[in-house]
Motif scaffolding. Structure first.
Motif, mmCIF file in Angstrom:
data_model
loop_
_atom_site.group_PDB
_atom_site.id
_atom_site.type_symbol
_atom_site.label_atom_id
_atom_site.label_comp_id
_atom_site.label_asym_id
_atom_site.label_seq_id
_atom_site.Cartn_x
_atom_site.Cartn_y
_atom_site.Cartn_z
ATOM 1 N N VAL A 43 1.032 -1.089 0.053
ATOM 2 C CA VAL A 43 0.099 0.014 -0.075
ATOM 3 C C VAL A 43 0.802 1.262 -0.119
ATOM 4 N N ILE A 44 1.938 1.187 0.755
ATOM 5 C CA ILE A 44 2.694 2.620 1.060
ATOM 6 C C ILE A 44 3.319 2.666 -0.539
ATOM 7 N N SER A 45 3.892 1.473 -1.085
ATOM 8 C CA SER A 45 4.283 1.665 -2.523
ATOM 9 C C SER A 45 3.298 2.122 -3.418
ATOM 10 N N ALA A 46 2.147 1.807 -3.426
ATOM 11 C CA ALA A 46 1.122 2.389 -4.150
ATOM 12 C C ALA A 46 0.830 3.824 -4.078
ATOM 13 N N ILE A 47 0.578 4.216 -2.678
ATOM 14 C CA ILE A 47 0.687 5.620 -2.506
ATOM 15 C C ILE A 47 1.573 6.594 -2.851
ATOM 16 N N GLU A 48 2.773 6.107 -2.441
ATOM 17 C CA GLU A 48 3.910 6.775 -2.973
ATOM 18 C C GLU A 48 4.334 6.699 -4.373
ATOM 19 N N GLY A 49 4.047 5.803 -4.880
ATOM 20 C CA GLY A 49 4.288 5.235 -6.342
ATOM 21 C C GLY A 49 5.762 4.955 -6.553
ATOM 22 N N ILE A 50 6.417 4.583 -5.532
ATOM 23 C CA ILE A 50 7.738 3.927 -5.530
ATOM 24 C C ILE A 50 7.860 2.165 -5.691
ATOM 25 N N PRO A 51 8.586 1.752 -6.661
ATOM 26 C CA PRO A 51 8.566 0.525 -6.875
ATOM 27 C C PRO A 51 9.345 -0.609 -5.920
ATOM 28 N N ILE A 52 8.587 -1.865 -5.899
ATOM 29 C CA ILE A 52 9.185 -2.739 -4.807
ATOM 30 C C ILE A 52 10.077 -3.519 -5.570
ATOM 31 N N ASP A 53 11.211 -4.009 -4.917
ATOM 32 C CA ASP A 53 11.881 -5.075 -5.724
ATOM 33 C C ASP A 53 11.384 -6.332 -5.767
ATOM 34 N N GLN A 54 11.266 -7.034 -6.843
ATOM 35 C CA GLN A 54 10.244 -8.164 -7.062
ATOM 36 C C GLN A 54 11.249 -9.568 -6.846
ATOM 37 N N SER A 55 12.582 -9.184 -6.385
ATOM 38 C CA SER A 55 13.380 -10.524 -6.022
ATOM 39 C C SER A 55 13.360 -10.554 -4.653
ATOM 40 N N VAL A 56 12.531 -9.952 -4.002
ATOM 41 C CA VAL A 56 12.615 -9.958 -2.387
ATOM 42 C C VAL A 56 10.803 -10.575 -1.970
ATOM 43 N N ALA A 57 11.114 -11.469 -1.118
ATOM 44 C CA ALA A 57 9.677 -11.746 -0.602
ATOM 45 C C ALA A 57 9.798 -11.275 1.168
ATOM 46 N N MET A 58 8.625 -11.423 1.525
ATOM 47 C CA MET A 58 8.465 -10.974 3.093
ATOM 48 C C MET A 58 7.551 -11.639 3.649
ATOM 49 N N THR A 59 7.814 -11.708 4.993
ATOM 50 C CA THR A 59 6.792 -12.218 6.134
ATOM 51 C C THR A 59 6.881 -11.601 7.491
ATOM 52 N N GLY A 60 5.787 -11.324 8.112
ATOM 53 C CA GLY A 60 5.975 -10.651 9.484
ATOM 54 C C GLY A 60 4.661 -10.146 9.558
ATOM 55 N N SER A 61 4.222 -10.007 11.020
ATOM 56 C CA SER A 61 3.143 -9.319 11.646
ATOM 57 C C SER A 61 3.452 -8.000 11.975
ATOM 58 N N LEU A 62 2.328 -6.903 11.736
ATOM 59 C CA LEU A 62 2.858 -5.675 12.007
ATOM 60 C C LEU A 62 2.022 -5.190 13.186
ATOM 61 N N SER A 63 2.404 -4.338 14.239
ATOM 62 C CA SER A 63 2.065 -3.925 15.177
ATOM 63 C C SER A 63 1.415 -2.588 14.779
ATOM 64 N N VAL A 64 0.447 -2.037 15.325
ATOM 65 C CA VAL A 64 -0.287 -0.746 14.927
ATOM 66 C C VAL A 64 0.882 0.246 15.011
ATOM 67 N N ARG A 65 1.835 0.058 16.004
ATOM 68 C CA ARG A 65 3.205 1.142 15.894
ATOM 69 C C ARG A 65 4.075 1.022 14.969
ATOM 70 N N GLY A 66 4.075 -0.074 14.014
ATOM 71 C CA GLY A 66 4.925 -0.295 12.877
ATOM 72 C C GLY A 66 6.013 -1.250 13.376
#
Ligand code: ADP
Length: 630
Positions: A521-544
């Motif tokens: 979402v941040i990428s979509a809002i800011e229009g900055i591309p994401i590296d597609q050779s990266v994968a990720m997993t993690g849970s996010l707290s409301v504080r980031g």
């Protein structure tokens, strides 16, 4: 000799003593001593057996629930065992009598009755023959042979109809404990009412001398067969409520009459005297089972017994590894067909137990599955006609014994590759390679896309997520929107954010995709591309903050298998990573603690630094003021 195995590249001491093969390891005789890692459960079961208390076991499949119930039966005194017999009731044919005798006696009684009946029938037949021949010879002499034959036939027919049928008076043994080594263990999982509570068979010839007497049609149920033993019912909640109610009555009364379960059969008319059923009940299931169980039955077990929670993993200590070595020996012995394991093979099994635990410093206790791996490795060695199972066989077994979910994940990967749903190179705005776990032991790459559009509602923007999200995943999306609002500021208010989980025909559960959603979402809002050779997993707290997730090893392996080069994981999961040797050089693992680091490692292009700086400032600002984020 030093005994050690390698995990994540480090050496760990395995086992203080040496052994050539598992053949030289002693396996305890009693089943209760064979149980591994469930010390608390073992203690409770021993106590319950000596005090004849019921037990409720809650836990994952394959953690030893039925093994414990079997072990409990072994601990019960066999002196108390009894045989149960059904006798005809001359006063009321439809109410067979029930008698109890010490174990083994029932057989003798039935045999004696059979012998006696045979004798009676033989002497009666003899008498009849003499009578019939007498009549025929006499009628021949007096010149009335025809009448003589007619009279003989009449006599034969009448006696057949009216003489007592001795064989019908023989009692039927409905529960036999003849030569039983220990108390019965009856597994009544998934049985229907007839098998559980007993039944009376239908009699197709209900009269005319061909009928089967009622007591002979009585069949005992599992509750009676487990008299003075253990009745084990797994998935207790799948038993219908009526059966649970009857089970409760049986538990309370310790006796339960047998009647025909099918309303339209002649058996429905029959009801025996109460049949003893003084069993110890071991009910099992997962947490869900407890909720759906008949409340009265649950409270009966609670009030007159123990409730147990089965552990899913144990600490990775030398002692417990030693227990696992014994487990391998036990499984080899129990199977009876596979060759013993050498030390290298056992090391590999222990390594797999660490991997499957999914928790640092732990060994899995889902031992049924681990037993499956042992058997497959044994089968492979056997097909090669070798006398010991070695590391090579266990490694081959791991490839072969893939669960349905793992096979499905492979298939999924193939499909995704065919349709080019994965991107492994370049940058893309609003698109992230997320990671998920299927069936607890297989990872998949789960692409997530985000798009930002002007809000449809004039007052407020919305977050719309599609792709068969389940409850926790939906909540994760909501939490993520808090972080996004924080990071991207005002402009989110007049936009709708669409999040799509791609190709998730099986549905998505869990919050482990929340950093992926936030990044997309941040990428979509800011229009900055994401590296597609990266994968990720993690849970996010409301504080980031990035919080730990489950199944990290399987997820990393799935990413490596899909050709991804870097994987971002929560720092707190770092020690849970026990990936296979084969993947180690293929993928770089990046542990992170905050969403800022995630973005730092995944965004590309000239605009990247701008957003990273913005985020860091924001984080510092928050830190200085210690303001709440939402
Ligand atoms: P559950 O009833 O919990 O589904 P089982 O008792 O049927 O699991 O376990 C299946 C098999 O797995 C057992 O027969 C045994 O070989 C092995 N097993 C499971 N748990 C244990 C344990 N704690 N100790 C030893 N063996 C175990």
């Amino acid at each position: 000799m030093e005994n050690d195995i390698t995990t994540s590249g480090e050496k760990i001491e395995l086992y203080g003593e040496t052994f050539d093969t598992t053949d030289s390891i002693d396996v305890p005789e009693l089943m209760i001593d064979q149980i591994i890692g469930q010390e608390h459960a073992v203690e409770v079961v021993k106590k319950a057996a000596s005090q004849r208390r019921h037990v409720m076991m809650i836990g994952s499949p394959g953690t030893g629930k039925s093994l414990l119930a079997k072990a409990m039966a072994e601990l019960l005194p066999k002196e108390e065992l009894q045989d149960i017999l059904a006798y005809p009731n001359p006063e009321d044919n439809n109410n067979p009598k029930i008698r109890l005798v010490p174990a083994g006696k029932g057989r003798e009684i039935v045999m004696a009755h059979k012998m006696e009946a045979q004798k009676k029938v033989q002497s009666r037949n003899m008498l009849m023959m003499i009578l019939v021949f007498g009549i025929i010879i006499y009628s021949f002499y007096v010149g009335q042979l025809l009448w003589g034959i007619i009279a003989a036939i009449m006599i034969l027919l009448l006696t057949r109809q009216f003489m007592p049928k001795e064989e019908q008076m023989i009692p039927k043994m409905i529960v036999s404990n003849y030569q039983k080594e220990h108390a019965s263990f009856i597994d009544a999982t998934g049985t229907h009412a007839g098998a559980l509570l007993g039944d009376v068979r239908h009699d197709p010839f209900q009269s005319g001398g061909l009928e089967t007497p009622a007591h002979d049609r009585v069949e005992s149920g599992d509750i009676h067969k487990s008299h003075k033993g253990v009745l084990f019912i797994d998935e207790i909640n799948t038993l219908n409520l009526e059966s649970q109610q009857s089970l409760l009555t049986a538990l309370q009364e310790k006796e339960y009459p047998i009647t025909g379960q099918s309303e339209r059969s002649s058996g429905a008319l029959v009801k025996t005297e109460p049949v003893p059923c003084d069993f110890i009940m071991v009910a099992a299931g997962n947490l869900d089972a407890m909720e759906k169980m008949h409340p009265a039955l649950r409270s009966r077990i609670k009030g007159y017994g123990y409730e147990l929670f089965m552990r899913e993993s144990m600490l990775d200590t030398p002692e417990n590894r030693k227990n696992l070595v014994r487990f391998v020996a036990q499984e080899v012995m129990r199977d009876g067909h596979i060759p013993p394991f050498d030390k290298g093979a056992v090391d590999e099994v222990i390594r797999e137990a660490q991997r499957r635990a999914g928790r640092k410093g732990h060994l899995t206790l889902k031992l049924r599955d681990l037993g499956g791996l042992i058997r497959v490795a044994g089968d492979i060695a056997q097909s090669e006609e070798v006398t010991t199972v070695t590391e090579k066989h266990v490694l081959a077994a791991k490839k072969m014994a893939r669960s349905i979910e793992q096979q499905l994940a492979d298939n999924y990967l193939e499909r995704k590759k065919d349709y080019q749903l994965f991107k492994k190179k370049g940058g893309a705005v609003g698109r992230v390679n997320g990671l998920a776990v299927m069936g607890g032991d297989s990872g998949i790459v789960l692409p997530i896309m985000a798009e930002v559009t002007p809000a449809q509602s004039s007052s407020e923007g919305r977050v719309i997520a599609t792709g068969m999200l389940k409850d926790i995943a939906k909540e994760a999306v909501q939490n993520v929107s808090a972080v996004i609002k924080n990071i991207t500021g005002k402009n989110v208010i007049n936009h709708d954010i669409h999040i799509q989980f791609i190709g998730t025909y099986e549905g998505v559960e869990g919050d482990s995709a929340s950093i992926s959603i936030a990044t997309a979402v941040i990428s979509a809002i800011e229009g900055i591309p994401i590296d597609q050779s990266v994968a990720m997993t993690g849970s996010l707290s409301v504080r980031g903050d990035v919080l730990p997730i489950g199944g990290v090893t399987y997820k990393i392996e799935a990413a490596a298998q899909a050709g991804i080069k870097k994987v971002i994981i929560p720092k707190s999961n770092e020690d849970d990573v026990l990936i296979e040797e084969a993947y180690r050089d293929k993928i770089e693992i990046i542990p992170v603690t905050t969403i800022v680091e995630v973005i730092e490692h995944s965004f590309v292009g000239p605009e990247k630094n701008r957003i990273v700086e913005k985020l860091q400032n924001l984080a510092n600002f928050k830190l200085n003021l210690d303001l709440p984020d939402v």
